[in-house]
Write a protein that holds these residues in place. Structure first.
Motif, PDB file in Angstrom:
ATOM      1  N   ILE A   1       0.839  -1.216   0.126  1.00  0.00           N
ATOM      2  CA  ILE A   1      -0.004   0.000  -0.010  1.00  0.00           C
ATOM      3  C   ILE A   1       0.820   1.123   0.081  1.00  0.00           C
ATOM      4  O   ILE A   1       1.851   1.418   0.613  1.00  0.00           O
ATOM      5  N   GLY A   2       0.391   2.360  -0.560  1.00  0.00           N
ATOM      6  CA  GLY A   2       1.196   3.539  -0.735  1.00  0.00           C
ATOM      7  C   GLY A   2       0.091   4.719  -0.752  1.00  0.00           C
ATOM      8  O   GLY A   2      -1.182   4.651  -1.096  1.00  0.00           O
ATOM      9  N   ILE A   3       0.317   5.750   0.010  1.00  0.00           N
ATOM     10  CA  ILE A   3      -0.257   7.094  -0.205  1.00  0.00           C
ATOM     11  C   ILE A   3       0.285   7.759  -1.133  1.00  0.00           C
ATOM     12  O   ILE A   3       1.340   8.108  -1.500  1.00  0.00           O
ATOM     13  N   ILE A   4      -0.815   8.249  -1.962  1.00  0.00           N
ATOM     14  CA  ILE A   4      -0.323   9.068  -3.379  1.00  0.00           C
ATOM     15  C   ILE A   4       0.618  10.389  -2.939  1.00  0.00           C
ATOM     16  O   ILE A   4       0.075  10.985  -1.957  1.00  0.00           O
ATOM     17  N   ASN A   5       1.677  10.513  -3.489  1.00  0.00           N
ATOM     18  CA  ASN A   5       2.730  11.459  -2.921  1.00  0.00           C
ATOM     19  C   ASN A   5       3.136  11.269  -1.683  1.00  0.00           C
ATOM     20  O   ASN A   5       3.379  12.313  -0.989  1.00  0.00           O
ATOM     21  N   GLY A   6       3.303  10.324  -1.245  1.00  0.00           N
ATOM     22  CA  GLY A   6       3.644  10.029   0.287  1.00  0.00           C
ATOM     23  C   GLY A   6       4.010   8.668   0.378  1.00  0.00           C
ATOM     24  O   GLY A   6       4.857   8.016  -0.483  1.00  0.00           O
ATOM     25  N   LYS A   7       4.250   8.109   1.994  1.00  0.00           N
ATOM     26  CA  LYS A   7       4.942   6.978   2.016  1.00  0.00           C
ATOM     27  C   LYS A   7       4.260   5.637   1.592  1.00  0.00           C
ATOM     28  O   LYS A   7       3.159   5.669   1.223  1.00  0.00           O
TER      29      LYS A   7
ATOM     30  N   GLU B   1       5.412   2.296   6.573  1.00  0.00           N
ATOM     31  CA  GLU B   1       6.860   2.489   7.194  1.00  0.00           C
ATOM     32  C   GLU B   1       7.968   2.937   6.304  1.00  0.00           C
ATOM     33  O   GLU B   1       9.084   3.314   6.714  1.00  0.00           O
ATOM     34  N   GLY B   2       7.738   3.015   5.037  1.00  0.00           N
ATOM     35  CA  GLY B   2       8.910   3.267   4.060  1.00  0.00           C
ATOM     36  C   GLY B   2       8.835   4.659   3.404  1.00  0.00           C
ATOM     37  O   GLY B   2       7.582   5.161   3.204  1.00  0.00           O
ATOM     38  N   GLU B   3       9.894   5.288   3.088  1.00  0.00           N
ATOM     39  CA  GLU B   3       9.833   6.602   2.341  1.00  0.00           C
ATOM     40  C   GLU B   3       9.465   6.158   0.651  1.00  0.00           C
ATOM     41  O   GLU B   3       9.684   5.268   0.274  1.00  0.00           O
ATOM     42  N   PRO B   4       8.960   7.261   0.138  1.00  0.00           N
ATOM     43  CA  PRO B   4       8.502   7.020  -1.448  1.00  0.00           C
ATOM     44  C   PRO B   4       9.606   6.808  -2.261  1.00  0.00           C
ATOM     45  O   PRO B   4      11.032   7.316  -1.450  1.00  0.00           O
ATOM     46  N   PRO B   5       9.846   6.627  -3.262  1.00  0.00           N
ATOM     47  CA  PRO B   5      11.083   6.293  -4.225  1.00  0.00           C
ATOM     48  C   PRO B   5      11.775   7.632  -4.395  1.00  0.00           C
ATOM     49  O   PRO B   5      10.956   8.596  -4.343  1.00  0.00           O
ATOM     50  N   SER B   6      13.023   7.822  -4.616  1.00  0.00           N
ATOM     51  CA  SER B   6      13.601   8.948  -4.988  1.00  0.00           C
ATOM     52  C   SER B   6      13.036   9.659  -6.356  1.00  0.00           C
ATOM     53  O   SER B   6      12.645   8.944  -7.100  1.00  0.00           O
ATOM     54  N   ALA B   7      13.256  10.877  -6.310  1.00  0.00           N
ATOM     55  CA  ALA B   7      12.426  11.641  -7.327  1.00  0.00           C
ATOM     56  C   ALA B   7      13.402  11.356  -8.711  1.00  0.00           C
ATOM     57  O   ALA B   7      14.731  11.141  -8.714  1.00  0.00           O
ATOM     58  N   PRO B   8      12.332  11.063  -9.804  1.00  0.00           N
ATOM     59  CA  PRO B   8      13.015  10.714 -11.046  1.00  0.00           C
ATOM     60  C   PRO B   8      14.097  11.961 -11.565  1.00  0.00           C
ATOM     61  O   PRO B   8      14.104  13.269 -11.000  1.00  0.00           O
ATOM     62  N   LEU B   9      15.148  11.616 -12.533  1.00  0.00           N
ATOM     63  CA  LEU B   9      16.143  12.323 -12.948  1.00  0.00           C
ATOM     64  C   LEU B   9      15.587  13.139 -14.335  1.00  0.00           C
ATOM     65  O   LEU B   9      16.430  14.039 -14.868  1.00  0.00           O
ATOM     66  N   ILE B  10      14.511  12.516 -14.869  1.00  0.00           N
ATOM     67  CA  ILE B  10      13.982  13.016 -16.247  1.00  0.00           C
ATOM     68  C   ILE B  10      12.566  13.698 -16.072  1.00  0.00           C
ATOM     69  O   ILE B  10      11.888  13.377 -15.534  1.00  0.00           O
ATOM     70  N   ASP B  11      12.382  14.815 -16.836  1.00  0.00           N
ATOM     71  CA  ASP B  11      11.234  15.444 -17.132  1.00  0.00           C
ATOM     72  C   ASP B  11      11.251  15.531 -18.740  1.00  0.00           C
ATOM     73  O   ASP B  11      12.058  15.562 -19.219  1.00  0.00           O
TER      74      ASP B  11
ATOM     75  N   GLU C   1       1.130   2.347 -10.285  1.00  0.00           N
ATOM     76  CA  GLU C   1       0.615   1.338  -9.567  1.00  0.00           C
ATOM     77  C   GLU C   1       1.278   0.238 -10.265  1.00  0.00           C
ATOM     78  O   GLU C   1       1.879  -0.718  -9.681  1.00  0.00           O
ATOM     79  N   GLN C   2       1.809   0.318 -11.503  1.00  0.00           N
ATOM     80  CA  GLN C   2       2.636  -0.883 -12.271  1.00  0.00           C
ATOM     81  C   GLN C   2       3.928  -0.768 -11.772  1.00  0.00           C
ATOM     82  O   GLN C   2       4.625  -1.736 -11.451  1.00  0.00           O
ATOM     83  N   ALA C   3       4.491   0.239 -11.308  1.00  0.00           N
ATOM     84  CA  ALA C   3       6.076   0.737 -11.143  1.00  0.00           C
ATOM     85  C   ALA C   3       6.169   0.840  -9.608  1.00  0.00           C
ATOM     86  O   ALA C   3       7.475   0.754  -9.276  1.00  0.00           O
ATOM     87  N   VAL C   4       5.129   0.575  -8.779  1.00  0.00           N
ATOM     88  CA  VAL C   4       5.319   0.572  -7.221  1.00  0.00           C
ATOM     89  C   VAL C   4       5.872   1.942  -6.826  1.00  0.00           C
ATOM     90  O   VAL C   4       6.838   2.138  -6.193  1.00  0.00           O
ATOM     91  N   ASP C   5       5.131   3.001  -7.327  1.00  0.00           N
ATOM     92  CA  ASP C   5       5.575   4.441  -6.860  1.00  0.00           C
ATOM     93  C   ASP C   5       4.699   5.244  -6.543  1.00  0.00           C
ATOM     94  O   ASP C   5       3.452   4.579  -6.725  1.00  0.00           O
ATOM     95  N   THR C   6       4.720   6.117  -5.840  1.00  0.00           N
ATOM     96  CA  THR C   6       3.473   6.822  -5.024  1.00  0.00           C
ATOM     97  C   THR C   6       3.469   8.493  -5.634  1.00  0.00           C
ATOM     98  O   THR C   6       2.690   9.178  -5.324  1.00  0.00           O
ATOM     99  N   MET C   7       4.689   8.852  -6.001  1.00  0.00           N
ATOM    100  CA  MET C   7       4.890  10.179  -6.457  1.00  0.00           C
ATOM    101  C   MET C   7       4.238  10.476  -7.886  1.00  0.00           C
ATOM    102  O   MET C   7       4.605  10.215  -8.955  1.00  0.00           O
ATOM    103  N   LEU C   8       3.121  11.320  -7.782  1.00  0.00           N
ATOM    104  CA  LEU C   8       2.367  11.563  -9.141  1.00  0.00           C
ATOM    105  C   LEU C   8       3.040  12.805  -9.894  1.00  0.00           C
ATOM    106  O   LEU C   8       3.481  13.829  -9.487  1.00  0.00           O
TER     107      LEU C   8
END
Length: 258
Positions: free
Chosen positions: A40-46, A70-80, A138-145
């Motif tokens: 489970i993850g919070i959108i834009n959160g842990k 209990e976990g921090e979100p993935p690190s910020a992407p390097l590409i825009d 959801e596919q990538a197991v990320d939370t940061m929109l």
């Protein structure tokens, strides 16, 4: 769906009640039972896990779970990505794919070869865009929109908005088929955010390329083949993300990614 994403306000006293497609996925795909753990993850959160407490298999279906984050979100992407607005059906795929690959921001821009009718597409509605981005997360197991902004005028964007935006970036590249150098030749080994500009079907016109180059973008080509926008976006993201990740690893003193 490799992670169940929640809005922060859906959690009440460390519990959440899910219905709709999330409940369907837990019941039909995961085949979960009471006591099972789900990611489970919070959108834009842990991120964390949920423990299934109750499943209602009859309609209306629902799943109740306790939540631990209990976990921090993935690190910020390097590409825009700066993208000339593609066909609506293609944009749907691109939004999901880019969210899965990982971007911080997507700028949707007008260009000479963008058809006016594209701007009336329902996919540009904020809620519709959001659902497609969430599918990618959801596919990538990320939370940061990713942040998506829409810019209907090419010249106003280049002259008024871009000068402020590009301060965020260490490298700016504009993709254009032809004799431009390839990504490996163009890349300057400097860790930080990279902004990749990708044109419409048929490419940017001369004025647009010239305006981007004058703004600091370096032309780059994937070769003489004319690619679909969604193919070019994915290929460029993969190439520059690998180069950026490699440079970050080298600066940190670790082994570069394969």
């Amino acid at each position: 769906m490799n992670i169940i994403l929640l809005e922060a306000d859906e959690i009440d006293d460390c519990q959440v009640r899910l219905d709709g497609r999330r409940a369907d996925h837990i019941i039909d795909v995961l085949r979960a039972r009471p006591g099972d753990l789900i990611k489970i993850g919070i959108i834009n959160g842990k991120v964390g896990h949920g423990t299934i407490k109750e499943l209602r298999r009859s309609r209306p279906r629902s799943v109740t779970a306790t939540v631990v984050l209990e976990g921090e979100p993935p690190s910020a992407p390097l590409i825009d990505v700066l993208l000339a607005l593609p066909r609506p059906i293609m944009l749907k795929r691109i939004l999901t794919q880019l969210a899965a690959l990982g971007i911080g921001r997507l700028y949707l821009l007008n260009a000479h070869r963008v058809e006016k009718s594209f701007w009336d597409a329902s996919v540009l509605d904020e809620q519709n865009r959001r659902q497609l981005l969430l599918q990618g997360l959801e596919q990538a197991v990320d939370t940061m929109l990713p942040l998506v902004t829409v810019h209907r005028g090419f010249r106003p964007f280049i002259e008024d908005e871009l000068p402020q935006l590009i301060r965020r970036y260490k490298q700016l590249v504009v993709a254009h088929p032809g004799d431009a150098p390839g990504p490996l030749d163009c890349y300057r080994p400097e860790p930080g955010l990279t902004l990749v500009a990708v044109g419409p079907e048929g490419g940017w016109n001369d004025y647009e390329v010239g305006s981007l180059v004058q703004s600091g973008f370096s032309p780059v080509s994937l070769g003489p083949r004319i690619l679909r926008v969604e193919t070019a976006v994915i290929a460029l993201h993969a190439l520059f993300n690998q180069l950026c990740q490699r440079e970050v690893a080298l600066v940190a003193g670790g082994p570069p990614p394969l």
